[in-house]
Scaffold this active site. Sequence first.
Site, PDB file in Angstrom:
ATOM      1  N   GLY A  15     -13.040   9.771  17.158  1.00 56.57           N
ATOM      2  CA  GLY A  15     -12.523  10.671  18.175  1.00 56.57           C
ATOM      3  C   GLY A  15     -12.913  10.107  19.526  1.00 56.57           C
ATOM      4  O   GLY A  15     -12.743   8.915  19.772  1.00 56.57           O
ATOM      5  N   CYS A  32     -16.318   4.911  13.931  1.00 60.20           N
ATOM      6  CA  CYS A  32     -15.849   4.697  15.309  1.00 60.20           C
ATOM      7  C   CYS A  32     -16.724   5.491  16.293  1.00 60.20           C
ATOM      8  O   CYS A  32     -17.862   5.112  16.535  1.00 60.20           O
ATOM      9  CB  CYS A  32     -14.373   5.041  15.423  1.00 60.20           C
ATOM     10  SG  CYS A  32     -13.612   4.388  16.945  1.00 60.20           S
ATOM     11  N   ILE A  55      -9.406   1.511  16.560  1.00 58.72           N
ATOM     12  CA  ILE A  55      -8.728   2.256  17.620  1.00 58.72           C
ATOM     13  C   ILE A  55      -9.742   2.548  18.722  1.00 58.72           C
ATOM     14  O   ILE A  55     -10.660   3.343  18.534  1.00 58.72           O
ATOM     15  CB  ILE A  55      -8.134   3.579  17.084  1.00 58.72           C
ATOM     16  CG1 ILE A  55      -7.173   3.319  15.926  1.00 58.72           C
ATOM     17  CG2 ILE A  55      -7.421   4.338  18.210  1.00 58.72           C
ATOM     18  CD1 ILE A  55      -6.686   4.576  15.235  1.00 58.72           C
ATOM     19  N   HIS A 108     -11.867   2.850  11.059  1.00 56.70           N
ATOM     20  CA  HIS A 108     -11.471   4.157  10.530  1.00 56.70           C
ATOM     21  C   HIS A 108     -11.005   4.046   9.069  1.00 56.70           C
ATOM     22  O   HIS A 108      -9.807   4.011   8.811  1.00 56.70           O
ATOM     23  CB  HIS A 108     -10.306   4.729  11.346  1.00 56.70           C
ATOM     24  CG  HIS A 108     -10.652   5.120  12.744  1.00 56.70           C
ATOM     25  ND1 HIS A 108     -10.981   6.398  13.103  1.00 56.70           N
ATOM     26  CD2 HIS A 108     -10.687   4.387  13.882  1.00 56.70           C
ATOM     27  CE1 HIS A 108     -11.215   6.451  14.402  1.00 56.70           C
ATOM     28  NE2 HIS A 108     -11.050   5.244  14.903  1.00 56.70           N
ATOM     29  N   GLU A 144     -10.869   6.322   6.947  1.00 49.29           N
ATOM     30  CA  GLU A 144     -10.167   7.555   6.571  1.00 49.29           C
ATOM     31  C   GLU A 144      -8.667   7.477   6.843  1.00 49.29           C
ATOM     32  O   GLU A 144      -7.896   8.291   6.336  1.00 49.29           O
ATOM     33  CB  GLU A 144     -10.780   8.752   7.317  1.00 49.29           C
ATOM     34  CG  GLU A 144     -10.452   8.852   8.793  1.00 49.29           C
ATOM     35  CD  GLU A 144     -11.284   7.933   9.674  1.00 49.29           C
ATOM     36  OE1 GLU A 144     -11.105   7.981  10.907  1.00 49.29           O
ATOM     37  OE2 GLU A 144     -12.106   7.155   9.138  1.00 49.29           O
TER      38      GLU A 144
END
Length: 202
Positions: free
Chosen positions: A50, A82, A140, A181, A183
């Site tokens: 996030g 992350c 990301i 990530h 997930e």
Amino acid sequence: MSVSLRVGVLALQGDVREHLRALTECGAAARPVRRPGELDQVDALVVPGGESTTISKLAVEFELLEPVRKRIGAGMPVYGSCAGMIMLADEILDGRPDQQSFTGIPMTVRRNAFGRQVDSFEAPVAIDGVDGPPFHAVFIRAPWVERVEPGVEVLGRVVAGEATGRIVAVRQGNLLATAFHPELTGDRRVHQLFVEMAAAAG
């Protein structure tokens, strides 16, 4: 894996649903955690990706910062992906002056090290302790680990491109962190590793 293992996902901001799904597929009883009372009801915790400054701010507002720190100090298994990696770092580079973390892993992490959202990329990462081919990692606005202290195990590094050699997966005791990530992929090997870590911790 017995569903008696209760794994929480810090549900303040970020990709919470994806982690809940991945943990459930690995046999854990996954549930969101937003309040200290909910934290008390889990055996282990995932801190999702996030925005680390937002997670930091909300952790203070929801009165979770100190309770999570105490549980980490008491040995609770925690996995951070992350932004979650940043939240587990003892030192953050390029963070906000008022940014706080849960701490726990004696490492220095550089926030947004790989660039902005438009610089997001995917790359193979071989992870020690995870059988099979290299993990297809999604980065990301990802951090990387600048340095680790003795006792921190480096599990994975970028193996191609300009960032070759950068540390993107670490473990210390019951704490696990990745800059990417897992997930967001169908590969559950990192989550399975964490569930097994949590089960072994009792």
